[in-house]
Design an enzyme around this catalytic site. Structure first.
Site, PDB file in Angstrom:
ATOM      1  N   HIS A 203      21.324  18.268  13.050  1.00 30.99           N
ATOM      2  CA  HIS A 203      21.251  18.797  11.683  1.00 30.99           C
ATOM      3  C   HIS A 203      19.810  18.664  11.186  1.00 30.99           C
ATOM      4  O   HIS A 203      18.911  18.286  11.963  1.00 30.99           O
ATOM      5  CB  HIS A 203      22.241  18.071  10.785  1.00 30.99           C
ATOM      6  CG  HIS A 203      22.155  16.566  10.895  1.00 30.99           C
ATOM      7  ND1 HIS A 203      21.020  15.852  10.571  1.00 30.99           N
ATOM      8  CD2 HIS A 203      23.051  15.638  11.329  1.00 30.99           C
ATOM      9  CE1 HIS A 203      21.220  14.571  10.763  1.00 30.99           C
ATOM     10  NE2 HIS A 203      22.442  14.405  11.240  1.00 30.99           N
TER      11      HIS A 203
ATOM     12  N   HIS B 168      17.836  15.550  12.156  1.00 34.38           N
ATOM     13  CA  HIS B 168      17.288  15.581  13.519  1.00 34.38           C
ATOM     14  C   HIS B 168      16.108  16.545  13.599  1.00 34.38           C
ATOM     15  O   HIS B 168      15.122  16.272  14.282  1.00 34.38           O
ATOM     16  CB  HIS B 168      18.362  16.027  14.517  1.00 34.38           C
ATOM     17  CG  HIS B 168      19.532  15.112  14.618  1.00 34.38           C
ATOM     18  ND1 HIS B 168      20.792  15.465  14.197  1.00 34.38           N
ATOM     19  CD2 HIS B 168      19.638  13.850  15.096  1.00 34.38           C
ATOM     20  CE1 HIS B 168      21.625  14.465  14.420  1.00 34.38           C
ATOM     21  NE2 HIS B 168      20.960  13.472  14.957  1.00 34.38           N
TER      22      HIS B 168
END
Ligand code: PAF
Length: 283
Positions: free
Chosen positions: A35, A38
């Protein structure tokens, strides 16, 4: 262009070539379901290093028997796309067998066990063995990818502290780069586990970051007593949440503190329905 690699051998061959060319290597260890949080780590690595490896591995050794290992979201194709958009060079997505061998048995393998004093609080108190699993897989990933830098999110503050300590204690020649928590515009900390939440639960989960922001606000107004701040935060939490902990930790010593000052970690964990969420701030 991002290349996906599934075997340790193939990754090590590529790493050797990069090392021979003098490239600086960054590693972003993940369990996938990537997401925006990250994405920020991968981006930071790509800006800092010549080459970036993103590992995607749902690590069985860090899940307890009653935890969400089997239902943890596995979205490799999407993960590769996100890694590519953020300039990763390699996605390393090994199987469990590749990482741990054929007859994987946590009771019959060498584990890296972080200090009891660090493990036996916050998440480690209820997630028995979790940080042994994290430290072990991160050690393996460090040995396999030989990075110069490794990037970890501040959302997992206890994990980050433990990994920094491990790197120091075990002399890994790796610089750990902490990256800030990424939040939705409404304040909810972004997490792979948010996918488990219904719309209604998402609304309730918002009270977790609200409680932290309330503590921050009162601390900035001069209130430094942990109990007073705790009591105030509790009134903000949705009554349907099951609070596991709301602790005040000196982020230099990792010991509980009664008086809040600069660099105090305020860490919270609560269950929304059956989903366990964590969040924190550092004053
Ligand atoms: O933070 C995570 O996603 C995991 O704990 C990590 C560091 C990738 C180890 O499996």
């Amino acid at each position: 262009m991002t290349t996906t690699i599934h075997t340790i051998n193939e990754l090590q061959t590529q790493i050797k070539t990069w090392k021979n060319s003098g490239f600086v290597i960054g590693l972003v260890p993940t369990m996938g379901a990537l997401h925006k949080g990250h994405a920020s780590l991968i981006k930071k690595s790509a800006e800092t290093c010549d080459k970036t490896v993103v590992s995607v591995f749902v690590n069985p050794t860090q899940f307890g028997a009653n935890e969400d290992f089997s239902k943890y979201p596995r979205t490799l194709d999407k993960d590769i796309q996100l890694a590519e958009e953020n300039n990763a060079d390699i996605v390393f997505a090994p199987s469990s067998e590749e990482m741990y061998g054929k007859n994987y048995n946590k009771d019959f393998m060498t584990l890296v066990c972080p200090p009891y004093d660090l493990v036996n609080q916050l998440c480690g108190k209820t997630r028995i063995g979790h940080f042994d699993g994290v430290a072990t897989v991160v050690t393996k990933l460090f040995n396999i990818a030989q990075p110069d830098y490794a990037f970890f999110g501040q959302k997992d503050a206890q994990q980050l502290y433990i990994i920094k300590k491990m790197v120091k204690d075990l002399n890994f020649p790796i610089k750990i780069i902490p990256c800030p928590i990424i939040r939705e515009s409404n304040g909810l900390a972004i997490s792979s586990r948010n996918q488990y939440l219904t719309q209604e639960e998402k609304q309730k989960a918002l009270s977790i970051s609200k409680a932290l922001f309330t503590i921050q606000k009162y601390y900035e107004q001069g209130i430094t007593d942990a109990q007073t701040l705790f009591d105030t935060a509790i009134t903000v939490l949705d009554k349907d949440l099951e609070l596991e902990y709301l602790n005040f930790i000196d982020y230099e010593t990792f010991k509980k503190t009664d008086i809040i000052k600069q660099h105090t970690l305020v860490a919270i964990c609560a269950k929304v329905g059956s989903t366990r969420l964590i969040d924190n701030i550092i004053t």
